[in-house]
Design an enzyme around this catalytic site. Structure first.
Site, PDB file in Angstrom:
ATOM      1  N   LYS A   1       0.841  -1.199   0.000  1.00  0.00           N
ATOM      2  CA  LYS A   1       0.000   0.000   0.000  1.00  0.00           C
ATOM      3  C   LYS A   1       0.874   1.246   0.000  1.00  0.00           C
ATOM      4  CE  LYS A   1      -1.939   2.759   2.852  1.00  0.00           C
ATOM      5  NZ  LYS A   1      -1.882   3.986   2.045  1.00  0.00           N
TER       6      LYS A   1
ATOM      7  N   LYS B   1       0.731   2.108  16.114  1.00  0.00           N
ATOM      8  CA  LYS B   1      -0.530   1.410  15.808  1.00  0.00           C
ATOM      9  C   LYS B   1      -0.236   0.046  15.186  1.00  0.00           C
ATOM     10  CE  LYS B   1      -3.726   5.127  14.769  1.00  0.00           C
ATOM     11  NZ  LYS B   1      -4.424   5.854  13.725  1.00  0.00           N
TER      12      LYS B   1
ATOM     13  N   GLU C   1      10.387   1.270  10.079  1.00  0.00           N
ATOM     14  CA  GLU C   1      11.368   2.328   9.799  1.00  0.00           C
ATOM     15  C   GLU C   1      10.640   3.632  10.064  1.00  0.00           C
ATOM     16  OE1 GLU C   1      14.410   1.836   8.932  1.00  0.00           O
ATOM     17  OE2 GLU C   1      14.422  -0.238   8.255  1.00  0.00           O
TER      18      GLU C   1
ATOM     19  N   CYS D   1      13.707  10.791   6.306  1.00  0.00           N
ATOM     20  CA  CYS D   1      13.681  10.325   7.696  1.00  0.00           C
ATOM     21  C   CYS D   1      15.040  10.483   8.361  1.00  0.00           C
ATOM     22  CB  CYS D   1      13.234   8.882   7.743  1.00  0.00           C
ATOM     23  SG  CYS D   1      14.168   7.872   6.605  1.00  0.00           S
TER      24      CYS D   1
ATOM     25  N   GLU E   1      10.679  15.833  14.864  1.00  0.00           N
ATOM     26  CA  GLU E   1      10.929  15.833  13.427  1.00  0.00           C
ATOM     27  C   GLU E   1      10.050  16.889  12.740  1.00  0.00           C
ATOM     28  OE1 GLU E   1       9.552  12.263  11.374  1.00  0.00           O
ATOM     29  OE2 GLU E   1      11.576  12.151  10.554  1.00  0.00           O
TER      30      GLU E   1
HETATM   31  P1  NAD Z   1       2.449   8.125   7.867  1.00  0.00           P
HETATM   32  O1  NAD Z   1       2.865   7.290   9.014  1.00  0.00           O
HETATM   33  O2  NAD Z   1       1.343   9.076   8.044  1.00  0.00           O
HETATM   34  O3  NAD Z   1       2.023   7.208   6.636  1.00  0.00           O
HETATM   35  C1  NAD Z   1       2.831   6.147   6.182  1.00  0.00           C
HETATM   36  C2  NAD Z   1       1.941   5.105   5.560  1.00  0.00           C
HETATM   37  O4  NAD Z   1       1.103   4.559   6.573  1.00  0.00           O
HETATM   38  C3  NAD Z   1       1.009   5.631   4.469  1.00  0.00           C
HETATM   39  O5  NAD Z   1       0.927   4.685   3.436  1.00  0.00           O
HETATM   40  C4  NAD Z   1      -0.306   5.750   5.188  1.00  0.00           C
HETATM   41  O6  NAD Z   1      -1.421   5.645   4.347  1.00  0.00           O
HETATM   42  C5  NAD Z   1      -0.234   4.556   6.117  1.00  0.00           C
HETATM   43  N1  NAD Z   1      -1.142   4.626   7.270  1.00  0.00           N
HETATM   44  C6  NAD Z   1      -1.618   5.719   7.913  1.00  0.00           C
HETATM   45  N2  NAD Z   1      -2.459   5.358   8.894  1.00  0.00           N
HETATM   46  C7  NAD Z   1      -2.501   3.995   8.904  1.00  0.00           C
HETATM   47  C8  NAD Z   1      -3.171   3.025   9.697  1.00  0.00           C
HETATM   48  N3  NAD Z   1      -4.000   3.365  10.688  1.00  0.00           N
HETATM   49  N4  NAD Z   1      -2.967   1.722   9.421  1.00  0.00           N
HETATM   50  C9  NAD Z   1      -2.141   1.350   8.438  1.00  0.00           C
HETATM   51  N5  NAD Z   1      -1.487   2.213   7.632  1.00  0.00           N
HETATM   52  C10 NAD Z   1      -1.656   3.526   7.873  1.00  0.00           C
HETATM   53  O7  NAD Z   1       3.790   8.810   7.390  1.00  0.00           O
HETATM   54  P2  NAD Z   1       3.998   9.760   6.124  1.00  0.00           P
HETATM   55  O8  NAD Z   1       3.394  11.076   6.495  1.00  0.00           O
HETATM   56  O9  NAD Z   1       3.558   9.096   4.888  1.00  0.00           O
HETATM   57  O10 NAD Z   1       5.587   9.818   6.069  1.00  0.00           O
HETATM   58  C11 NAD Z   1       6.336  10.669   6.860  1.00  0.00           C
HETATM   59  C12 NAD Z   1       6.942   9.941   8.041  1.00  0.00           C
HETATM   60  O11 NAD Z   1       7.601   8.766   7.643  1.00  0.00           O
HETATM   61  C13 NAD Z   1       7.984  10.754   8.736  1.00  0.00           C
HETATM   62  O12 NAD Z   1       7.758  10.732  10.121  1.00  0.00           O
HETATM   63  C14 NAD Z   1       9.300  10.074   8.408  1.00  0.00           C
HETATM   64  O13 NAD Z   1      10.312  10.212   9.306  1.00  0.00           O
HETATM   65  C15 NAD Z   1       8.902   8.678   8.216  1.00  0.00           C
HETATM   66  N6  NAD Z   1       9.802   8.023   7.283  1.00  0.00           N
HETATM   67  C16 NAD Z   1      10.731   7.156   7.764  1.00  0.00           C
HETATM   68  C17 NAD Z   1      11.624   6.529   6.907  1.00  0.00           C
HETATM   69  C18 NAD Z   1      12.655   5.561   7.422  1.00  0.00           C
HETATM   70  O14 NAD Z   1      13.294   4.871   6.654  1.00  0.00           O
HETATM   71  N7  NAD Z   1      12.862   5.452   8.712  1.00  0.00           N
HETATM   72  C19 NAD Z   1      11.560   6.769   5.535  1.00  0.00           C
HETATM   73  C20 NAD Z   1      10.594   7.662   5.074  1.00  0.00           C
HETATM   74  C21 NAD Z   1       9.713   8.275   5.966  1.00  0.00           C
END
Ligand code: NAD
Length: 491
Positions: free
Chosen positions: A177, A237, A252, A286, A385
């Site tokens: 997804k 979650k 991650e 990230c 962040e």
């Molecule tokens: P997010 O956590 O809001 O979303 C990530 C994914 O999770 C999306 O596909 C979203 O649709 C899904 N999601 C949201 N709610 C969900 C739920 N209840 N159940 C299952 N899936 C759900 O994050 P974002 O805004 O897309 O990305 C930014 C964040 O990601 C930042 O905090 C960043 O640091 C982190 N990030 C980390 C890395 C890493 O390698 N550590 C890489 C990229 C981004």
């Protein structure tokens, strides 16, 4: 541009016919509509992945056979590299050269894991020495099963590759997804997999909201493993959902990574890497080194060079030549980053440069690259962040103080140090509490090396051979020699 879900080797609309908008962050125009998957669609995808794993034999193929598919996917990505990179730009906003780099990297990731899939054939069993000669034992690696892969929007195709390539190499099947704001290239990946004849159900792509499609994946009883990249709150979650039926997880998550610059560092080199560490991908990285610690003797000269160079960064639509900073990914992200800058100012920080929408950019989610000074150590600007092109910079005097300030964070994804004294750099690298450490640079990432965080930045490691282990179980097979007697009950 694809607009349907890819489930069991077929393209289909969502079960309730709903779609969501794709917005170009540079123009704010709706450029496309994509199917919003329901829980019912996710169920179909998981069942297809289940069949491909349990019945249709994907895990039974040799590693070499799976590697052929992975190499063909890599070739398929490369054959359309510029076109896919362009899609990434209009979906995510990043400058074209960055997108082009990401797409090449994604193809390289499939090639790399093809190589590791082949090695699984050469080295399938590990003999174990036992103290009792009547027994022999070996450990074998087997794929975990059906993987629910949930990814963020900052590196849409690359994050898909980081999960799909090792999972398929290991023999797992996948329901992927993408983030709702950037789904275009994940669908192209499905199209490429389809073109190369990947068996139905091995890779399924469900687009849609995290709260609906994502939630349905993490709640699904037939998913064996959740591989997630994204924010900490969603990571929590996922961990909670996984706890119910003990799903395997790899997470991650975010970071607030430090960059320590000693007095002996070359100022221009330090400025170059500080900028690369926070402005690449509009700071939506990230591992971005968003907390810069500079030793006192260098601070004034370094800050003025940093501000001078930061002001020169060419902002614009990522499709224009020479642009080095595109718009942020979405209106929501823009609002959040602007709010974080305002909160930093209210907490006492000084804006050395940037901090607002650039002049002449009334449309698009643009923000000037921003340098903050005087950021209080207890403020959110220093601790949380921001995920935008915003760096906080402050001084330190001794090595001990630098290490203490660097490690004073609930995160532990990455850390960087710059010094011409190799022994000092190695000492500081060893003292960092972080999963990724750069010496004399910040951000370069290689598919071969492990990637992941300490503390609240995550669990597990992606990339390299560690990334393959993420998708493998270990089975011990112990044999009692034929003809021997145990003799406990029956003498
Ligand atoms: P997010 O956590 O809001 O979303 C990530 C994914 O999770 C999306 O596909 C979203 O649709 C899904 N999601 C949201 N709610 C969900 C739920 N209840 N159940 C299952 N899936 C759900 O994050 P974002 O805004 O897309 O990305 C930014 C964040 O990601 C930042 O905090 C960043 O640091 C982190 N990030 C980390 C890395 C890493 O390698 N550590 C890489 C990229 C981004």
């Amino acid at each position: 541009m694809r607009s349907e879900l890819y489930i069991d080797g077929k393209w289909r609309p969502s079960s309730d016919g709903r779609t969501f908008d794709v917005v170009n962050p540079a123009t704010e125009e709706v450029i496309h509509r994509i199917a919003a998957a329901t829980a019912e669609d996710v169920d179909l995808a998981v069942k297809a992945a289940r069949r491909a794993f349990d019945r249709d034999g994907w895990p039974k193929l040799s590693g070499a056979q799976r590697a052929k598919y992975l190499r063909a996917i890599a070739e398929g990505i490369r054959a359309r590299q510029a076109e896919i990179a362009r899609l990434e730009v209009i979906d995510n906003g990043k400058p074209f050269p960055e997108a082009d780099w990401d797409v090449a990297d994604a193809a390289g990731c499939f090639d790399f894991y093809a190589g590791l899939a082949e090695q699984l054939d050469n080295n399938p069993e590990e003999p174990i020495a036992l103290p009792d000669a009547r027994f022999t034992s070996k450990a074998v690696k087997e794929p975990i099963g059906v993987v629910g892969a949930i990814i963020p929007w900052n590196y849409p195709l690359l994050m898909a590759a980081w999960k799909v390539a090792p999972a398929l190499a290991a023999g797992c099947t996948v329901v992927l997804k993408p983030a709702e704001v950037t789904s275009l290239t994940a669908l192209e990946l499905a199209a490429i997999a389809d073109d190369v004849g990947l068996p139905a159900g091995v890779l399924n792509v469900v687009t849609g909201a995290g709260s609906v499609a994502g939630q349905a994946i993490i709640d699904h009883r037939q998913v064996d493993k959740l591989a997630f990249t994204g924010s900490g709150p969603v990571g929590s979650k996922i961990m909670a959902a996984a706890a119910r039926d003990i799903k395997r997880i790899s997470l991650e998550l975010g970071g607030k990574s430090p960059f320590v610059v000693f007095d002996d560092a070359d100022i221009d080199e330090a400025v170059e890497w500080i900028m690369f560490g926070i402005f690449w991908n509009q700071g939506q990285v990230c591992s971005a080194t968003s907390r810069v610690l500079v030793q006192e003797g260098n601070y004034d000269r370094l800050l003025s060079r940093l501000v001078e160079e930061t002001k020169k960064i060419r902002i614009g639509n990522g499709l224009e030549d020479g642009v080095l900073l595109g718009p942020l990914v979405s209106k929501r992200q823009h609002q959040q980053v602007v709010a974080a800058i305002e909160a930093a100012k209210a907490a006492g920080a000084t804006v050395a440069c940037g901090g607002k929408r650039p002049e002449g950019f009334e449309t698009g989610y643009y923000l000037e690259p921003t340098v903050l000074t005087d950021v209080p150590l207890e403020s959110d600007a220093w601790r949380e962040e921001i995920f935008g092109p915003v760096v906080s910079i402050r001084t330190f005097s001794t090595e001990e103080e630098a290490i203490e300030l660097a490690n004073d964070s609930r995160f532990g994804l990455a850390a960087a140090v710059m010094s011409r004294d190799d022994r000092r750099a190695e000492r500081v690298a060893a003292a960092f509490r972080a999963g990724i450490v750069w010496i004399n640079c910040s951000q370069p990432t290689f598919t071969e090396a492990p990637w992941g965080g300490y503390k609240e930045s995550g669990i597990g490691r992606e990339l390299g051979r560690w990334g393959l282990d993420n998708y493998l179980e270990t089975k011990q097979i112990t044999r009692f020699a034929t003809g021997e007697k145990w003799g406990w009950y029956i003498k």
